[in-house]
Design an enzyme around this catalytic site. Structure first.
Site, PDB file in Angstrom:
ATOM      1  N   SER A 124     -35.532 -30.554  11.809  1.00  0.00           N
ATOM      2  CA  SER A 124     -36.767 -31.270  12.126  1.00  0.00           C
ATOM      3  C   SER A 124     -36.119 -32.821  12.255  1.00  0.00           C
ATOM      4  CB  SER A 124     -37.605 -31.248  11.303  1.00  0.00           C
ATOM      5  OG  SER A 124     -38.109 -29.955  10.730  1.00  0.00           O
ATOM      6  N   HIS A 147     -37.567 -27.614  16.586  1.00  0.00           N
ATOM      7  CA  HIS A 147     -38.907 -27.093  16.648  1.00  0.00           C
ATOM      8  C   HIS A 147     -40.353 -28.167  17.099  1.00  0.00           C
ATOM      9  CE1 HIS A 147     -40.925 -28.450  12.917  1.00  0.00           C
ATOM     10  NE2 HIS A 147     -39.619 -28.570  12.550  1.00  0.00           N
TER      11      HIS A 147
END
Lengths: 292, 71
Positions: A124, A147
């Protein structure tokens, strides 16, 4: 018992430290010079572990790296002439977007050479931090999860919320694309890829997969990272110049359309501009099937 | 706003928070910033070092678990 022993030891340490301080003071008075502290490491190490903690204090069960620690440390490293480089070690599950981007921007704009090493995980918000360094390494078993930003458990009902989320996401994507060889298109594709199940959308990159897509520069470990820092420290200016060149070359290879295009026809001669066409057709053009 | 692979409910879950970080504080000892749990007003146990200087981590007096004097 152990406790008292420890206390004694640290007492001793304290006395030693006081002794050293007095010695230093004496040196300043008598010789007008300051003692340099130990022969310590010319490189400093910043480990980004657990959650990157920003505006909100996370509950104590989270292991966190706080930006109020990291940011002053980065400033100190930038200013201290005895430090010749920074090694950023990442093993993070993500965290606060603004804090992560702030740390990334600070690492990116340091004049000292910086090398990042992704160990374990750089998920992330760890991704922009990893690519912010002048050169990035990933260990063979480390993973990076790409993501979308989401508010798990909340239904996004208001359009503003969705727009805001989208803008935050664009900030992260822009930083990653600007500082690595991954293209905007590829990054978005990985981010929203369905099928490779990371809770519905996203991609897990393991080791060299992060290199193939252009996110990270090289597969390696601690030794490689320190060797690279040593190289950068020995050649001042090399780190930043290398980075710039790599970015430019990478962009041209991956986005042919950003190459400066020559005009299609020369206005004066009305001939096609040189380079736009091959001087002679490629040899295979005249060959029949089977290359005869 | 968090961008993390850990589910929000796991991040914000405060149940069975047996390790309370409220007890630990940040101090500077021998030029090194660290997190400690106070024993009494004058001394504390090292929890973790926050320094970026790798040589601080080799200093036996500052190893996590050892007792340092606060002034």
């Amino acid at each position: 018992m152990e406790l008292t022993q420890n206390t004694l030891e640290s007492n001793q340490g304290n006395q030693e430290a006081q002794g050293q301080q007095q010695q230093q003071l004496a040196n300043i008075r008598q010789l007008g010079q300051m003692n340099t502290p130990d022969g310590g490491s010319p490189f400093h190490v910043l480990s980004i572990i657990g959650q990157v903690e920003g505006h909100m204090i996370l509950p104590p069960r989270n292991k966190t790296t706080k930006y109020e620690h990291v940011i002053p440390q980065l400033v100190a490293i930038e200013q201290n002439p005895k430090i010749h480089g920074l090694l950023v070690i990442l093993n993070t599950v993500g965290g606060d977007i603004e804090a992560g981007l702030a740390i990334s921007e600070m690492i990116k704009t340091m004049t000292k050479p910086t090398v990042s090493l992704v160990l374990g995980g750089g998920h992330s918000i760890g991704t922009p931090i990893a690519v912010a360094a002048d050169y990035s390494f990933i260990s063979e078993t480390a993973t990076m999860t790409i993501h979308p930003i989401r508010l798990t458990g909340l239904v996004i009902g208001v359009p503003q919320t969705y727009d805001y989320l989208d803008k935050m996401q664009d900030r992260v994507i822009r930083f990653i694309v600007d500082n690595s060889l991954v293209t905007d298109q590829d990054l978005r594709e990985m981010m929203f890829r369905t099928g490779e199940l990371v809770r519905d959308v996203g991609t897990v990159l393991i080791g060299d997969e992060a290199i193939h897509c252009g996110l990270i520069d090289e597969l390696g470990g601690l030794g490689d990272a320190v060797a690279r820092l040593n190289m950068f420290a020995a050649n001042p200016g090399m780190a930043k110049a290398n980075r710039r060149n790599a970015m430019n070359q990478g962009r041209q290879q991956q986005h042919p359309y950003v190459q400066p295009q020559q005009p299609y026809l020369n206005i004066n001669t009305m001939h096609p501009a040189p380079g736009r066409y091959l001087a002679s057709p490629p040899s295979y053009y005249n060959q029949g099937p089977g290359g005869v | 706003m968090l961008y993390t692979i850990v589910p929000y409910n796991q991040v914000w879950d405060e149940l069975d928070g047996s390790v309370s970080s409220n007890e630990s504080q940040e101090v500077m000892v021998q030029g090194c910033v660290m997190q400690v749990t106070p024993i009494d007003s004058g001394s504390a146990t090292v929890v973790r070092l926050l320094s970026t200087n790798p040589s601080d981590y080799l200093n036996p007096a500052l190893q996590p678990g050892s007792v340092v004097l606060l002034r």
